[in-house]
Scaffold this motif. Sequence first.
Motif, PDB file in Angstrom:
ATOM      1  N   ASP A  19      37.635  39.637  46.512  1.00 40.45           N
ATOM      2  CA  ASP A  19      38.905  38.902  46.453  1.00 40.45           C
ATOM      3  C   ASP A  19      38.716  37.442  46.855  1.00 40.45           C
ATOM      4  OD1 ASP A  19      40.418  40.997  45.530  1.00 40.45           O
ATOM      5  OD2 ASP A  19      41.067  41.645  47.532  1.00 40.45           O
ATOM      6  N   ASP A  20      37.891  37.225  47.868  1.00 40.40           N
ATOM      7  CA  ASP A  20      37.614  35.846  48.289  1.00 40.40           C
ATOM      8  C   ASP A  20      36.886  35.077  47.188  1.00 40.40           C
ATOM      9  OD1 ASP A  20      38.803  36.309  50.743  1.00 40.40           O
ATOM     10  OD2 ASP A  20      36.907  36.869  51.711  1.00 40.40           O
ATOM     11  N   GLN A  21      35.941  35.742  46.538  1.00 44.38           N
ATOM     12  CA  GLN A  21      35.239  35.096  45.420  1.00 44.38           C
ATOM     13  C   GLN A  21      36.220  34.721  44.309  1.00 44.38           C
ATOM     14  OE1 GLN A  21      31.871  37.172  43.792  1.00 44.38           O
ATOM     15  NE2 GLN A  21      31.176  37.833  45.816  1.00 44.38           N
ATOM     16  N   ASN A  22      37.104  35.650  43.983  1.00 43.32           N
ATOM     17  CA  ASN A  22      38.085  35.381  42.921  1.00 43.32           C
ATOM     18  C   ASN A  22      38.990  34.212  43.278  1.00 43.32           C
ATOM     19  OD1 ASN A  22      37.130  37.381  41.241  1.00 43.32           O
ATOM     20  ND2 ASN A  22      38.517  38.936  42.046  1.00 43.32           N
ATOM     21  N   MET A  23      39.422  34.169  44.552  1.00 50.03           N
ATOM     22  CA  MET A  23      40.267  33.042  44.983  1.00 50.03           C
ATOM     23  C   MET A  23      39.528  31.722  44.818  1.00 50.03           C
ATOM     24  SD  MET A  23      42.516  34.013  48.352  1.00 50.03           S
ATOM     25  CE  MET A  23      41.251  34.822  49.287  1.00 50.03           C
ATOM     26  N   ILE A  24      38.285  31.694  45.285  1.00 51.14           N
ATOM     27  CA  ILE A  24      37.498  30.464  45.227  1.00 51.14           C
ATOM     28  C   ILE A  24      37.274  30.027  43.783  1.00 51.14           C
ATOM     29  CG2 ILE A  24      35.226  29.469  45.689  1.00 51.14           C
ATOM     30  CD1 ILE A  24      35.135  31.212  48.212  1.00 51.14           C
ATOM     31  N   PHE A  25      36.872  30.977  42.937  1.00 52.05           N
ATOM     32  CA  PHE A  25      36.593  30.613  41.544  1.00 52.05           C
ATOM     33  C   PHE A  25      37.843  30.153  40.815  1.00 52.05           C
ATOM     34  CE2 PHE A  25      32.584  32.973  42.099  1.00 52.05           C
ATOM     35  CZ  PHE A  25      31.731  32.018  41.592  1.00 52.05           C
ATOM     36  N   ARG A  26      38.960  30.837  41.041  1.00 49.85           N
ATOM     37  CA  ARG A  26      40.189  30.414  40.361  1.00 49.85           C
ATOM     38  C   ARG A  26      40.636  29.046  40.847  1.00 49.85           C
ATOM     39  NH1 ARG A  26      44.672  34.846  40.702  1.00 49.85           N
ATOM     40  NH2 ARG A  26      45.812  33.143  39.707  1.00 49.85           N
ATOM     41  N   TRP A  27      40.483  28.807  42.152  1.00 53.61           N
ATOM     42  CA  TRP A  27      40.977  27.554  42.725  1.00 53.61           C
ATOM     43  C   TRP A  27      40.047  26.386  42.429  1.00 53.61           C
ATOM     44  CZ3 TRP A  27      40.137  26.072  48.411  1.00 53.61           C
ATOM     45  CH2 TRP A  27      40.801  24.889  48.708  1.00 53.61           C
ATOM     46  N   LYS A  28      38.755  26.553  42.689  1.00 49.27           N
ATOM     47  CA  LYS A  28      37.824  25.434  42.577  1.00 49.27           C
ATOM     48  C   LYS A  28      37.148  25.339  41.212  1.00 49.27           C
ATOM     49  CE  LYS A  28      38.045  23.495  46.609  1.00 49.27           C
ATOM     50  NZ  LYS A  28      38.413  22.098  46.742  1.00 49.27           N
ATOM     51  N   PHE A  29      36.652  26.467  40.694  1.00 49.22           N
ATOM     52  CA  PHE A  29      35.873  26.423  39.461  1.00 49.22           C
ATOM     53  C   PHE A  29      36.764  26.269  38.231  1.00 49.22           C
ATOM     54  CE2 PHE A  29      33.348  28.357  36.041  1.00 49.22           C
ATOM     55  CZ  PHE A  29      32.183  27.631  36.173  1.00 49.22           C
ATOM     56  N   PHE A  30      37.801  27.089  38.146  1.00 53.07           N
ATOM     57  CA  PHE A  30      38.677  27.039  36.975  1.00 53.07           C
ATOM     58  C   PHE A  30      39.808  26.036  37.124  1.00 53.07           C
ATOM     59  CE2 PHE A  30      37.002  31.460  36.740  1.00 53.07           C
ATOM     60  CZ  PHE A  30      36.207  31.259  35.638  1.00 53.07           C
ATOM     61  N   GLY A  31      39.996  25.499  38.328  1.00 52.78           N
ATOM     62  CA  GLY A  31      40.960  24.424  38.550  1.00 52.78           C
ATOM     63  C   GLY A  31      42.415  24.857  38.507  1.00 52.78           C
ATOM     64  N   GLU A  32      42.684  26.107  38.837  1.00 53.79           N
ATOM     65  CA  GLU A  32      44.077  26.556  38.863  1.00 53.79           C
ATOM     66  C   GLU A  32      44.786  25.953  40.072  1.00 53.79           C
ATOM     67  OE1 GLU A  32      44.760  30.742  38.461  1.00 53.79           O
ATOM     68  OE2 GLU A  32      43.180  30.964  36.956  1.00 53.79           O
ATOM     69  N   ASN A  33      46.099  25.939  40.007  1.00 46.10           N
ATOM     70  CA  ASN A  33      46.917  25.395  41.080  1.00 46.10           C
ATOM     71  C   ASN A  33      46.724  26.239  42.346  1.00 46.10           C
ATOM     72  OD1 ASN A  33      48.886  24.407  42.748  1.00 46.10           O
ATOM     73  ND2 ASN A  33      50.467  24.388  41.175  1.00 46.10           N
ATOM     74  N   ALA A  34      46.473  25.574  43.474  1.00 48.30           N
ATOM     75  CA  ALA A  34      46.221  26.278  44.734  1.00 48.30           C
ATOM     76  C   ALA A  34      47.427  27.101  45.167  1.00 48.30           C
ATOM     77  CB  ALA A  34      45.849  25.278  45.830  1.00 48.30           C
ATOM     78  N   TRP A  35      48.625  26.612  44.918  1.00 42.11           N
ATOM     79  CA  TRP A  35      49.835  27.347  45.291  1.00 42.11           C
ATOM     80  C   TRP A  35      49.916  28.666  44.532  1.00 42.11           C
ATOM     81  CZ3 TRP A  35      52.459  25.686  49.378  1.00 42.11           C
ATOM     82  CH2 TRP A  35      52.361  24.349  49.733  1.00 42.11           C
ATOM     83  N   ASP A  36      49.611  28.639  43.245  1.00 41.82           N
ATOM     84  CA  ASP A  36      49.678  29.854  42.428  1.00 41.82           C
ATOM     85  C   ASP A  36      48.615  30.868  42.838  1.00 41.82           C
ATOM     86  OD1 ASP A  36      51.732  28.673  41.003  1.00 41.82           O
ATOM     87  OD2 ASP A  36      50.422  27.969  39.385  1.00 41.82           O
ATOM     88  N   VAL A  37      47.417  30.404  43.079  1.00 50.53           N
ATOM     89  CA  VAL A  37      46.331  31.303  43.484  1.00 50.53           C
ATOM     90  C   VAL A  37      46.660  31.931  44.832  1.00 50.53           C
ATOM     91  CG1 VAL A  37      43.889  31.443  44.099  1.00 50.53           C
ATOM     92  CG2 VAL A  37      44.595  30.033  42.172  1.00 50.53           C
ATOM     93  N   ALA A  38      47.144  31.138  45.765  1.00 48.45           N
ATOM     94  CA  ALA A  38      47.474  31.649  47.095  1.00 48.45           C
ATOM     95  C   ALA A  38      48.601  32.676  47.010  1.00 48.45           C
ATOM     96  CB  ALA A  38      47.866  30.501  48.013  1.00 48.45           C
ATOM     97  N   ALA A  39      49.608  32.413  46.177  1.00 45.48           N
ATOM     98  CA  ALA A  39      50.729  33.342  46.035  1.00 45.48           C
ATOM     99  C   ALA A  39      50.266  34.670  45.437  1.00 45.48           C
ATOM    100  CB  ALA A  39      51.811  32.719  45.164  1.00 45.48           C
ATOM    101  N   ASP A  40      49.330  34.634  44.510  1.00 44.25           N
ATOM    102  CA  ASP A  40      48.824  35.869  43.893  1.00 44.25           C
ATOM    103  C   ASP A  40      48.116  36.769  44.901  1.00 44.25           C
ATOM    104  OD1 ASP A  40      49.814  35.082  41.461  1.00 44.25           O
ATOM    105  OD2 ASP A  40      47.877  34.457  40.633  1.00 44.25           O
ATOM    106  N   TYR A  41      47.518  36.172  45.935  1.00 41.38           N
ATOM    107  CA  TYR A  41      46.798  36.957  46.929  1.00 41.38           C
ATOM    108  C   TYR A  41      47.566  37.097  48.241  1.00 41.38           C
ATOM    109  CZ  TYR A  41      42.843  36.805  43.807  1.00 41.38           C
ATOM    110  OH  TYR A  41      42.026  36.968  42.726  1.00 41.38           O
TER     111      TYR A  41
END
Length: 152
Positions: free
Chosen positions: A111-133
């Motif tokens: 889950d931590d890997q997915n958060m990091i990749f979505r936030w930093k690598f794929f450039g998704e919005n941090a608010w959206d990624v945080a809300a999903d987890y």
Amino acid sequence: MKRERGNELNSNKAKVGQILRDLQSAPFICRKIIGLNLELEEMNHRILGLSHNRPTLTKDQERSSLPMPSYHGGYTSPLALLEEISVKEQEVLYYQRRLSECKAIELLDLDDQNMIFRWKFFGENAWDVAADYGYSRRGMETRIRNEIGKLM
């Protein structure tokens, strides 16, 4: 004793920040490595005599029906070309080293890997990624930094 521990914590924070920045720039680094490898391949062909060393013409010169003057290219000396090849190879090694420093992320929870990749690598919005987890943005960032810090 306290000063040494403080310096160690600052160093650890700097390393975590560098890993996150390297991961964020990983797509650029990959494109850069691919481009450098293509340039190296072209230079190796030039050194082996497998390509034509024509002078580079501008768009206007290419369209012109007049004959263009012939002159030697920038790398008439094989030694100069070898030097440029070694510089490009060093640059490729530098970028590969930066990517290999991100391997510590593989040791994290999925889950931590997915958060990091979505936030930093794929450039998704941090608010959206945080809300999903189920985190706040700040909470997610703190968790990620703490988990990477534990690996250091």
